[in-house]
Scaffold this motif. Structure first.
Motif, mmCIF file in Angstrom:
data_model
loop_
_atom_site.group_PDB
_atom_site.id
_atom_site.type_symbol
_atom_site.label_atom_id
_atom_site.label_comp_id
_atom_site.label_asym_id
_atom_site.label_seq_id
_atom_site.Cartn_x
_atom_site.Cartn_y
_atom_site.Cartn_z
ATOM 1 N N MET A 1 0.841 -1.192 0.000
ATOM 2 C CA MET A 1 0.000 0.000 0.000
ATOM 3 C C MET A 1 0.881 1.249 0.000
ATOM 4 S SD MET A 1 -3.214 0.683 2.398
ATOM 5 C CE MET A 1 -3.444 2.236 3.162
ATOM 6 N N MET A 2 0.520 2.201 -0.820
ATOM 7 C CA MET A 2 1.298 3.417 -0.939
ATOM 8 C C MET A 2 1.096 4.323 0.282
ATOM 9 S SD MET A 2 1.396 6.058 -4.133
ATOM 10 C CE MET A 2 1.882 4.770 -5.261
ATOM 11 N N LYS A 3 2.183 4.854 0.800
ATOM 12 C CA LYS A 3 2.132 5.766 1.946
ATOM 13 C C LYS A 3 2.207 7.200 1.419
ATOM 14 C CE LYS A 3 2.366 7.043 6.253
ATOM 15 N NZ LYS A 3 1.130 7.346 6.879
ATOM 16 N N ILE A 4 1.205 7.996 1.775
ATOM 17 C CA ILE A 4 1.096 9.375 1.289
ATOM 18 C C ILE A 4 0.940 10.307 2.482
ATOM 19 C CG2 ILE A 4 -0.221 10.954 -0.185
ATOM 20 C CD1 ILE A 4 -1.254 8.471 -1.668
ATOM 21 N N ASP A 5 1.564 11.481 2.384
ATOM 22 C CA ASP A 5 1.444 12.471 3.449
ATOM 23 C C ASP A 5 1.226 13.851 2.828
ATOM 24 O OD1 ASP A 5 1.433 13.453 6.084
ATOM 25 O OD2 ASP A 5 3.062 12.097 6.635
ATOM 26 N N ILE A 6 0.741 14.780 3.648
ATOM 27 C CA ILE A 6 0.478 16.153 3.209
ATOM 28 C C ILE A 6 1.100 17.097 4.228
ATOM 29 C CG2 ILE A 6 -1.263 17.878 2.606
ATOM 30 C CD1 ILE A 6 -3.301 15.456 2.570
ATOM 31 N N ARG A 7 1.914 18.026 3.739
ATOM 32 C CA ARG A 7 2.451 19.104 4.573
ATOM 33 C C ARG A 7 2.286 20.399 3.792
ATOM 34 N NH1 ARG A 7 2.619 15.407 7.518
ATOM 35 N NH2 ARG A 7 4.031 14.963 9.224
ATOM 36 N N TYR A 8 2.078 21.499 4.529
ATOM 37 C CA TYR A 8 1.885 22.791 3.871
ATOM 38 C C TYR A 8 2.392 23.908 4.761
ATOM 39 C CZ TYR A 8 -1.942 23.293 7.140
ATOM 40 O OH TYR A 8 -2.664 23.375 8.300
ATOM 41 N N TYR A 9 2.698 25.028 4.119
ATOM 42 C CA TYR A 9 3.001 26.268 4.834
ATOM 43 C C TYR A 9 2.040 27.320 4.318
ATOM 44 C CZ TYR A 9 5.019 30.366 6.778
ATOM 45 O OH TYR A 9 5.174 31.527 7.504
ATOM 46 N N THR A 10 1.454 28.072 5.246
ATOM 47 C CA THR A 10 0.519 29.128 4.851
ATOM 48 C C THR A 10 0.571 30.262 5.862
ATOM 49 O OG1 THR A 10 -1.765 29.519 4.111
ATOM 50 C CG2 THR A 10 -1.482 28.199 6.096
ATOM 51 N N LYS A 11 0.361 31.455 5.381
ATOM 52 C CA LYS A 11 0.185 32.612 6.267
ATOM 53 C C LYS A 11 -1.265 33.073 6.231
ATOM 54 C CE LYS A 11 4.794 34.654 6.078
ATOM 55 N NZ LYS A 11 5.603 35.806 5.636
#
Length: 136
Positions: A1-11
């Motif tokens: 199974m594919m491992k996926i993640d989400i990270r972001y930077y926002t102001k």
């Protein structure tokens, strides 16, 4: 199974809005880049924005703190005036030997009264479609 993640930077919350739309599609929580990656992943959806003609200085720190394997980064971004952060993310990722998918998602964000209401519902639907295409 594919491992996926989400990270972001926002102001402003615009990039976070896109990250949350990605989260709805892949059922993985979107987290700010202040939360360190804690396991190897196949795909990292990485969100950023343009501030003063550049990505925020916290992004290089995020890359410097990576101590897991990342198969590929998929860049997504918002900007009021400038084009996407893609080239800057590629340059940064190259320093750490991390590949970046050639496909990216970028849309306008509201800035100083221009692009009112962006990202809007159409932008949200477009990023959801983009994510589905990446995963197909």
């Amino acid at each position: 199974m594919m491992k996926i993640d989400i990270r972001y930077y926002t102001k402003s919350g615009h990039t976070e809005k896109l990250a949350n739309a990605i989260s709805e599609v892949i059922n993985v929580p979107a987290k700010p880049i202040s939360e360190k990656l804690d396991e190897d992943i196949d795909i990292l959806f990485l969100g950023s924005s343009i501030y003063g003609n550049s990505i925020d200085p916290t992004l290089p720190k995020f890359f410097n703190d990576i101590d897991v394997n990342i198969g590929s980064i998929v860049s997504f971004s918002t900007a009021g005036v400038m084009e996407s952060t893609y080239e800057q993310i590629v340059e940064l990722a190259n320093l750490y030997g991390i590949s970046v998918d050639k496909r990216e998602f970028h849309c306008r964000g509201e800035f100083a009264g221009i692009n009112k209401g962006r990202p809007n519902s159409a932008d949200v639907e477009n990023i959801k479609r983009f994510v589905r295409d990446i995963l197909d």
